[in-house]
Write a protein that holds these residues in place. Structure first.
Motif, mmCIF file in Angstrom:
data_model
loop_
_atom_site.group_PDB
_atom_site.id
_atom_site.type_symbol
_atom_site.label_atom_id
_atom_site.label_comp_id
_atom_site.label_asym_id
_atom_site.label_seq_id
_atom_site.Cartn_x
_atom_site.Cartn_y
_atom_site.Cartn_z
ATOM 1 N N GLU A 5 19.710 65.755 -20.336
ATOM 2 C CA GLU A 5 19.559 66.881 -20.895
ATOM 3 C C GLU A 5 18.355 67.315 -21.320
ATOM 4 O O GLU A 5 17.719 66.916 -22.271
ATOM 5 C CB GLU A 5 20.786 66.727 -22.015
ATOM 6 N N GLU A 6 17.994 68.646 -20.781
ATOM 7 C CA GLU A 6 16.797 69.208 -21.300
ATOM 8 C C GLU A 6 17.085 70.067 -22.425
ATOM 9 O O GLU A 6 18.290 70.680 -22.660
ATOM 10 C CB GLU A 6 16.159 69.915 -19.898
ATOM 11 N N SER A 7 15.670 70.184 -23.197
ATOM 12 C CA SER A 7 15.609 71.123 -24.369
ATOM 13 C C SER A 7 14.399 71.386 -24.593
ATOM 14 O O SER A 7 13.267 70.833 -24.127
ATOM 15 C CB SER A 7 16.559 70.343 -25.638
ATOM 16 N N GLY A 8 14.111 72.478 -25.464
ATOM 17 C CA GLY A 8 12.923 72.678 -25.892
ATOM 18 C C GLY A 8 12.337 74.206 -25.126
ATOM 19 O O GLY A 8 11.343 74.757 -25.514
ATOM 20 N N LEU A 20 8.765 70.064 -23.809
ATOM 21 C CA LEU A 20 10.084 70.139 -23.362
ATOM 22 C C LEU A 20 10.463 68.600 -23.283
ATOM 23 O O LEU A 20 9.635 67.800 -23.133
ATOM 24 C CB LEU A 20 10.169 70.823 -21.820
ATOM 25 N N SER A 21 12.054 68.417 -23.714
ATOM 26 C CA SER A 21 12.416 67.334 -23.871
ATOM 27 C C SER A 21 13.471 66.809 -22.819
ATOM 28 O O SER A 21 14.259 67.777 -22.553
ATOM 29 C CB SER A 21 13.175 66.853 -25.230
ATOM 30 N N LEU A 81 7.553 67.055 -21.598
ATOM 31 C CA LEU A 81 6.826 67.602 -20.769
ATOM 32 C C LEU A 81 5.952 68.473 -21.816
ATOM 33 O O LEU A 81 6.713 69.329 -22.323
ATOM 34 C CB LEU A 81 7.277 68.550 -19.679
ATOM 35 N N GLN A 82 4.786 68.231 -21.977
ATOM 36 C CA GLN A 82 3.723 69.078 -22.830
ATOM 37 C C GLN A 82 3.167 70.205 -22.061
ATOM 38 O O GLN A 82 2.574 69.919 -21.058
ATOM 39 C CB GLN A 82 2.757 68.283 -23.560
ATOM 40 N N VAL A 93 12.980 77.851 -14.737
ATOM 41 C CA VAL A 93 13.699 77.039 -15.454
ATOM 42 C C VAL A 93 13.243 75.733 -15.013
ATOM 43 O O VAL A 93 12.818 75.345 -13.859
ATOM 44 C CB VAL A 93 15.171 77.229 -14.809
ATOM 45 N N TYR A 94 13.085 74.984 -15.725
ATOM 46 C CA TYR A 94 12.333 73.558 -15.806
ATOM 47 C C TYR A 94 13.772 72.536 -16.102
ATOM 48 O O TYR A 94 14.463 72.634 -16.804
ATOM 49 C CB TYR A 94 11.601 73.195 -17.145
ATOM 50 N N TYR A 95 13.584 71.833 -14.877
ATOM 51 C CA TYR A 95 14.720 70.675 -14.487
ATOM 52 C C TYR A 95 14.261 69.214 -14.936
ATOM 53 O O TYR A 95 12.947 69.013 -14.255
ATOM 54 C CB TYR A 95 15.263 70.819 -13.342
ATOM 55 N N CYS A 96 14.853 68.421 -15.400
ATOM 56 C CA CYS A 96 14.799 67.153 -15.401
ATOM 57 C C CYS A 96 15.309 66.291 -14.309
ATOM 58 O O CYS A 96 16.580 66.720 -13.869
ATOM 59 C CB CYS A 96 15.127 66.424 -16.699
ATOM 60 N N ALA A 97 14.715 65.444 -13.335
ATOM 61 C CA ALA A 97 15.306 64.766 -12.442
ATOM 62 C C ALA A 97 15.247 63.060 -12.737
ATOM 63 O O ALA A 97 13.948 62.676 -13.049
ATOM 64 C CB ALA A 97 14.813 65.111 -11.086
ATOM 65 N N ALA A 98 15.915 62.454 -12.282
ATOM 66 C CA ALA A 98 15.712 60.915 -12.178
ATOM 67 C C ALA A 98 16.520 60.273 -11.021
ATOM 68 O O ALA A 98 17.473 60.544 -10.361
ATOM 69 C CB ALA A 98 16.211 60.360 -13.529
#
Length: 127
Positions: A5-8, A20-21, A81-82, A93-98
């Motif tokens: 879950e991204e935020s920020g 961003l978190s 992500l700073q 749009v910034y996405y987190c992936a794992a």
């Protein structure tokens, strides 16, 4: 099962900084890797930065190296992500992936390498 879950994400003026978190729930041990991608208006997704959960490996895209920094807090199961001095071209749009199988030859920039994805958070940078 892993959830991201991204935020920020927010609107910022040219030169402002933001962080961003990516909050992670689920199993993160072993060769777990986390990365940030972004997708600008009318563009294909592009790799921004990645890190192994152990912290021994990081990878940055050339276009963000020196301006963006990826970090993590294992206790909070969160990757950050700073974005320092973002430019209008960083609007996306910034996405987190794992992925749980981040071996030493992991291809950080390939979207197909990642099993889990978040919903994204919008970053808009004014000129």
């Amino acid at each position: 099962q892993v959830r991201l879950e991204e935020s920020g994400g927010r609107f910022v003026q040219n030169g402002d900084s933001l962080r961003l978190s990516c909050a992670i729930s689920g199993r993160t041990f072993g060769n777990f890797v986390v990365a940030w991608f972004r997708r600008g208006p009318g563009k294909e997704p592009e790799f921004v930065a990645g890190t192994s959960w152990s912290g021994t490996r990081t990878s940055y895209a050339e276009l963000t190296k020196g301006r963006f920094t990826i970090s993590k807090d294992n206790a909070k199961n969160t990757v950050y992500l700073q974005l320092n001095s973002p430019k209008p071209a960083d609007t996306a749009v910034y996405y987190c992936a794992a992925d749980p199988n981040g071996s030493d030859d992991f291809s950080w920039s390939k979207t197909s390498e990642y099993l889990y994805w978040g919903q994204g958070t919008q970053v808009s940078v004014s000129s």
